[in-house]
Design a protein around this motif. Structure first.
Motif, PDB file in Angstrom:
ATOM      1  N   ARG A   1      -3.249 -10.747   7.848  1.00  0.00           N
ATOM      2  CA  ARG A   1      -3.290  -9.286   7.680  1.00  0.00           C
ATOM      3  C   ARG A   1      -3.731  -8.914   6.263  1.00  0.00           C
ATOM      4  N   GLU A   2      -3.232  -9.645   5.265  1.00  0.00           N
ATOM      5  CA  GLU A   2      -3.616  -9.350   3.879  1.00  0.00           C
ATOM      6  C   GLU A   2      -5.108  -9.595   3.665  1.00  0.00           C
ATOM      7  N   ILE A   3      -5.643 -10.637   4.301  1.00  0.00           N
ATOM      8  CA  ILE A   3      -7.086 -10.892   4.208  1.00  0.00           C
ATOM      9  C   ILE A   3      -7.869  -9.731   4.802  1.00  0.00           C
ATOM     10  N   LEU A   4      -7.444  -9.271   5.973  1.00  0.00           N
ATOM     11  CA  LEU A   4      -8.142  -8.160   6.625  1.00  0.00           C
ATOM     12  C   LEU A   4      -8.035  -6.879   5.810  1.00  0.00           C
ATOM     13  N   GLU A   5      -6.865  -6.644   5.216  1.00  0.00           N
ATOM     14  CA  GLU A   5      -6.687  -5.433   4.403  1.00  0.00           C
ATOM     15  C   GLU A   5      -7.558  -5.453   3.147  1.00  0.00           C
ATOM     16  N   SER A   6      -7.912  -6.657   2.701  1.00  0.00           N
ATOM     17  CA  SER A   6      -8.773  -6.747   1.522  1.00  0.00           C
ATOM     18  C   SER A   6     -10.228  -6.404   1.854  1.00  0.00           C
TER      19      SER A   6
ATOM     20  N   SER B   1       0.841  -1.192   0.000  1.00  0.00           N
ATOM     21  CA  SER B   1       0.000   0.000   0.000  1.00  0.00           C
ATOM     22  C   SER B   1       0.882   1.250   0.000  1.00  0.00           C
ATOM     23  N   PRO B   2       0.399   2.376  -0.545  1.00  0.00           N
ATOM     24  CA  PRO B   2       1.190   3.625  -0.494  1.00  0.00           C
ATOM     25  C   PRO B   2       1.559   4.010   0.934  1.00  0.00           C
ATOM     26  N   GLN B   3       0.671   3.707   1.888  1.00  0.00           N
ATOM     27  CA  GLN B   3       0.962   4.047   3.282  1.00  0.00           C
ATOM     28  C   GLN B   3       2.172   3.271   3.787  1.00  0.00           C
TER      29      GLN B   3
ATOM     30  N   ASP C   1      -8.331 -13.342  15.494  1.00  0.00           N
ATOM     31  CA  ASP C   1      -8.213 -13.567  16.947  1.00  0.00           C
ATOM     32  C   ASP C   1      -7.229 -14.717  17.217  1.00  0.00           C
ATOM     33  N   PHE C   2      -7.353 -15.801  16.475  1.00  0.00           N
ATOM     34  CA  PHE C   2      -6.490 -16.949  16.686  1.00  0.00           C
ATOM     35  C   PHE C   2      -5.037 -16.616  16.374  1.00  0.00           C
ATOM     36  N   MET C   3      -4.811 -15.860  15.306  1.00  0.00           N
ATOM     37  CA  MET C   3      -3.445 -15.526  14.884  1.00  0.00           C
ATOM     38  C   MET C   3      -2.897 -14.311  15.627  1.00  0.00           C
ATOM     39  N   ASP C   4      -3.685 -13.737  16.542  1.00  0.00           N
ATOM     40  CA  ASP C   4      -3.266 -12.574  17.324  1.00  0.00           C
ATOM     41  C   ASP C   4      -2.919 -11.399  16.424  1.00  0.00           C
ATOM     42  N   VAL C   5      -3.818 -11.137  15.470  1.00  0.00           N
ATOM     43  CA  VAL C   5      -3.673 -10.032  14.525  1.00  0.00           C
ATOM     44  C   VAL C   5      -4.823  -9.074  14.747  1.00  0.00           C
ATOM     45  N   GLU C   6      -4.523  -7.795  14.821  1.00  0.00           N
ATOM     46  CA  GLU C   6      -5.560  -6.786  15.036  1.00  0.00           C
ATOM     47  C   GLU C   6      -6.488  -6.703  13.823  1.00  0.00           C
ATOM     48  N   PRO C   7      -7.814  -6.885  14.005  1.00  0.00           N
ATOM     49  CA  PRO C   7      -8.740  -6.765  12.871  1.00  0.00           C
ATOM     50  C   PRO C   7      -8.953  -5.300  12.505  1.00  0.00           C
TER      51      PRO C   7
ATOM     52  N   ARG D   1      -2.577 -17.391   0.161  1.00  0.00           N
ATOM     53  CA  ARG D   1      -2.086 -16.070  -0.234  1.00  0.00           C
ATOM     54  C   ARG D   1      -2.391 -15.792  -1.704  1.00  0.00           C
ATOM     55  N   ALA D   2      -2.262 -16.805  -2.550  1.00  0.00           N
ATOM     56  CA  ALA D   2      -2.593 -16.623  -3.954  1.00  0.00           C
ATOM     57  C   ALA D   2      -4.076 -16.277  -4.118  1.00  0.00           C
ATOM     58  N   LEU D   3      -4.925 -16.892  -3.315  1.00  0.00           N
ATOM     59  CA  LEU D   3      -6.352 -16.579  -3.365  1.00  0.00           C
ATOM     60  C   LEU D   3      -6.616 -15.123  -2.983  1.00  0.00           C
ATOM     61  N   VAL D   4      -5.935 -14.654  -1.922  1.00  0.00           N
ATOM     62  CA  VAL D   4      -6.105 -13.247  -1.528  1.00  0.00           C
ATOM     63  C   VAL D   4      -5.688 -12.328  -2.669  1.00  0.00           C
TER      64      VAL D   4
END
Length: 408
Positions: A383-388, A31-33, A402-408, A346-349
């Motif tokens: 994270r890539e799934i959530l960003e999508s 992402s640009p950010q 939640d399971f992977m301890d990643v902020e939604p 990852r390819a699916l995302v």
């Protein structure tokens, strides 16, 4: 890794290529950010370096710059692994001999030791990590005492082989839990024992696992050179090669392929895999009983193909190769198959199929939760799934996060 000079390198090379931050973001899949943050001195993961290198036309290691690590507090893992450290890297006294501590009080029994190591290997492949943490330190110490009990002959060779076996297996477990430096100490010990008794397949397995740990440390050029050179040394005569020889040689080529792909050398990576396929084809079916407790056969190199295409930013081709993976040659080990399923996720995302990626990730979570929770790659995909779906993540996505301890 975090270093202002890396930020300077990204900004300087982008400018020399005549790109804006937005153009670099588009070409790299970031992402640009993220690009702006990196150029301002943000932390840079090795996977991100690979994406930038591919977009800018340089090797991944071009971005790696030596530096002192950031100060950090001592972690709980330092204490948790203390018994493992004592077994693998024992203290030395003035005699120069390692002080192994205690094992069991019984007489040496090589048959019992071998049976126990086989049981631990079964637990390793079942992702029983808590059991391994308890069993491995004492088993390594027992292997040390068995080696000390025999001065020569077949009994000593067997003791050395069994010690190489358990230290090699322990090294692989330590890689899984991301204790890479300790893993390398164990794998170097395994290699020394295997070389002392001239067991080339077991030595090759130790080198291959060593390369795996080094890959996790971003030592891409070293890994490719180590594995390609070692593969040249141990290349078997196909007409007379044993399954262990084919497995050792094939795995070395696949480690070289993995390093080359991550270092922005996809053509070289494909060539390594192509050669490794000859070893897999020779076996015809997957074997589970090979030196170093590894599985190898036609399936093993086939699983590497999608990974290389994904690293070369060709997710559609990765999914094509995943559909072509042979299904009638027997099963591989679960961790290898799950690693492949992460690539597919990852390819699916990347092809706009975040829901299918989430479904596959949650399938892995249900089937092998102990393995998945140690996978940084799994967190990155989450994270890539959530960003999508930044505004409307599904319930399944939130549960995965939640399971992977990643902020939604």
């Amino acid at each position: 890794m975090e270093d202002a000079s890396i930020s300077d390198r990204i900004r300087s090379l982008r400018t020399r290529r005549g790109m804006t931050q937005e153009e670099l973001a588009e070409r790299s899949g970031l992402s640009p950010q993220v690009v702006r943050k990196l150029e301002q001195g943000g932390s840079v993961r090795m996977e991100t370096c690979h994406q930038l290198a591919r977009a800018l036309g340089v090797k991944t290691v071009w971005f790696v710059h030596p530096q002192s690590p950031e100060p950090r507090e001592d972690g709980r893992d330092d204490v948790v692994l203390s018994e493992m450290r004592s077994a693998i890297n024992p203290p030395l006294g003035l005699s120069g001999k390692p002080l192994y501590g205690t094992a069991d009080g019984d007489d040496p029994d090589l048959s019992r030791l071998e049976r126990t190591i086989s049981a631990v290997a079964t637990k390793y492949h079942a992702d029983a990590y808590d059991d391994l943490a308890v069993m491995m330190p004492g088993l390594i110490k027992s292997a040390h005492h068995h080696v000390d009990a025999y001065d020569s002959g077949d009994a000593r060779r067997t003791a050395l082989r069994l010690r190489a076996d358990i230290t090699g297996l322990t090294g692989r477990y330590l890689i899984q839990i991301r204790a890479h430096d300790l893993a390398l100490i164990a794998l170097h010990a395994s290699l020394r024992d295997a070389l002392e008794i001239g067991d080339v397949p077991l030595a090759s397995a130790a080198v291959s696992s060593q390369a795996w740990a080094m890959l996790r440390q971003g030592r891409l050029t070293e890994v490719e050179r180590l594995c390609a050179d070692t593969a040249d040394e141990v290349e078997p005569r196909m007409s007379k090669a044993t399954p262990d020889q084919l497995s050792g040689w094939g795995y070395l080529l696949l480690r070289a392929a993995s390093a080359a792909a991550r270092n922005n050398r996809p053509e070289e990576a494909r060539e390594y895999v192509s050669v490794a396929m000859t070893a897999g084809a020779r076996l015809r079916h997957q074997r589970q009983d090979l030196a170093g407790h590894v599985a190898f056969g036609p399936l093993t190199p086939a699983l590497m193909g999608p990974e290389i295409e994904l690293l070369d930013d060709r997710p559609d081709r990765a999914l094509e190769l995943a559909r072509e993976v042979p299904r009638d040659v027997g099963a591989g080990n679960t961790s290898g198959w799950d690693r492949h399923r992460l690539d597919v996720s990852r390819a699916l995302v990347k092809t706009g199929q975040a829901e299918k990626a989430t479904e596959l990730m949650n399938t892995i979570r249900r089937e092998h939760p102990a393995w998945l929770r140690y996978q940084q790659y799994g967190r990155d995909i989450t994270r890539e799934i959530l960003e999508s779906r930044p505004r409307m993540p599904s319930e399944d996505m939130i549960n995965l996060a939640d399971f992977m301890d990643v902020e939604p």
